[in-house]
Motif scaffolding. Structure first.
Motif, short mmCIF file in Angstrom:
data_model
loop_
_atom_site.label_atom_id
_atom_site.label_comp_id
_atom_site.label_asym_id
_atom_site.label_seq_id
_atom_site.Cartn_x
_atom_site.Cartn_y
_atom_site.Cartn_z
N LEU A 191 0.82 -1.21 0.00
CA LEU A 191 0.00 0.00 0.00
C LEU A 191 0.86 1.26 0.00
O LEU A 191 0.54 2.24 -0.70
N LYS A 192 1.96 1.24 0.74
CA LYS A 192 2.85 2.40 0.75
C LYS A 192 3.47 2.62 -0.63
O LYS A 192 3.62 3.75 -1.09
N LYS A 193 3.83 1.54 -1.29
CA LYS A 193 4.42 1.63 -2.63
C LYS A 193 3.41 2.19 -3.63
O LYS A 193 3.75 3.04 -4.46
N ILE A 194 2.16 1.75 -3.54
CA ILE A 194 1.13 2.27 -4.44
C ILE A 194 0.94 3.76 -4.19
O ILE A 194 0.88 4.56 -5.13
N LYS A 195 0.88 4.17 -2.92
CA LYS A 195 0.75 5.59 -2.59
C LYS A 195 1.93 6.38 -3.13
O LYS A 195 1.77 7.49 -3.66
N GLN A 196 3.13 5.83 -3.00
CA GLN A 196 4.34 6.49 -3.50
C GLN A 196 4.26 6.68 -5.01
O GLN A 196 4.56 7.77 -5.52
N LEU A 197 3.84 5.64 -5.72
CA LEU A 197 3.75 5.73 -7.17
C LEU A 197 2.67 6.73 -7.60
O LEU A 197 2.85 7.46 -8.58
N LEU A 198 1.57 6.77 -6.85
CA LEU A 198 0.53 7.76 -7.14
C LEU A 198 1.09 9.18 -6.98
O LEU A 198 0.86 10.05 -7.84
N THR A 199 1.81 9.41 -5.90
CA THR A 199 2.38 10.73 -5.62
C THR A 199 3.41 11.11 -6.68
O THR A 199 3.39 12.23 -7.20
N GLU A 200 4.30 10.18 -7.03
CA GLU A 200 5.34 10.45 -8.04
C GLU A 200 4.73 10.87 -9.37
O GLU A 200 5.27 11.71 -10.07
N ARG A 201 3.61 10.25 -9.72
CA ARG A 201 2.98 10.54 -11.01
C ARG A 201 1.95 11.66 -10.95
O ARG A 201 1.44 12.09 -11.97
N GLY A 202 1.62 12.07 -9.73
CA GLY A 202 0.59 13.08 -9.58
C GLY A 202 -0.80 12.54 -9.90
O GLY A 202 -1.66 13.27 -10.37
#
Length: 121
Positions: A7-18
């Motif tokens: 879940l943290k990785k998904i959140k990180q990827l969402l943030t990185e891509r905006g």
């Protein structure tokens, strides 16, 4: 690996891509309510769901779990940028880019017919 890694990785990827969770739902083909419930209940997604999430992000599961980013850092800077730009495209745009690249590769592999016509053997 900790349970909260996915879940943290998904959140990180969402943030990185905006991206929003809604955009990930559209890109991955998973319903928004499924993704939203996963996060609100703090549930680790199933392998099948995670596979769709990875596809939505335009990455493999190996890339998803590559914590040190060793796969991408082995590429040249221009290749890394190209991949990051590609990952930020909408799914339909990714298909267009992939088709264009395949067309370029095929055309560069074919002999130049004009040169053959001018220089018959």
């Amino acid at each position: 690996m900790r349970e909260d890694y996915v879940l943290k990785k998904i959140k990180q990827l969402l943030t990185e891509r905006g991206w929003t969770l809604y955009r990930l739902a559209k890109q991955s083909g998973i319903s928004y309510s499924t993704l939203n419930n996963t996060f609100h209940r703090n549930n680790v997604p199933s392998i099948s769901t995670l596979l769709h999430v990875c596809e939505g992000f335009g990455m493999t599961m190996a890339e998803f779990f590559d914590e040190g980013a060793t796969m991408i850092t082995q590429l040249a800077d221009t290749d890394q940028q190209l991949l990051m730009d590609f990952h930020n495209l909408q799914r339909d745009d990714k298909r267009l880019v992939a088709a264009y690249m395949q067309g370029l590769l095929k055309s560069s592999a074919e002999p130049d017919l004009e040169d053959d016509a001018q220089n018959p053997t």
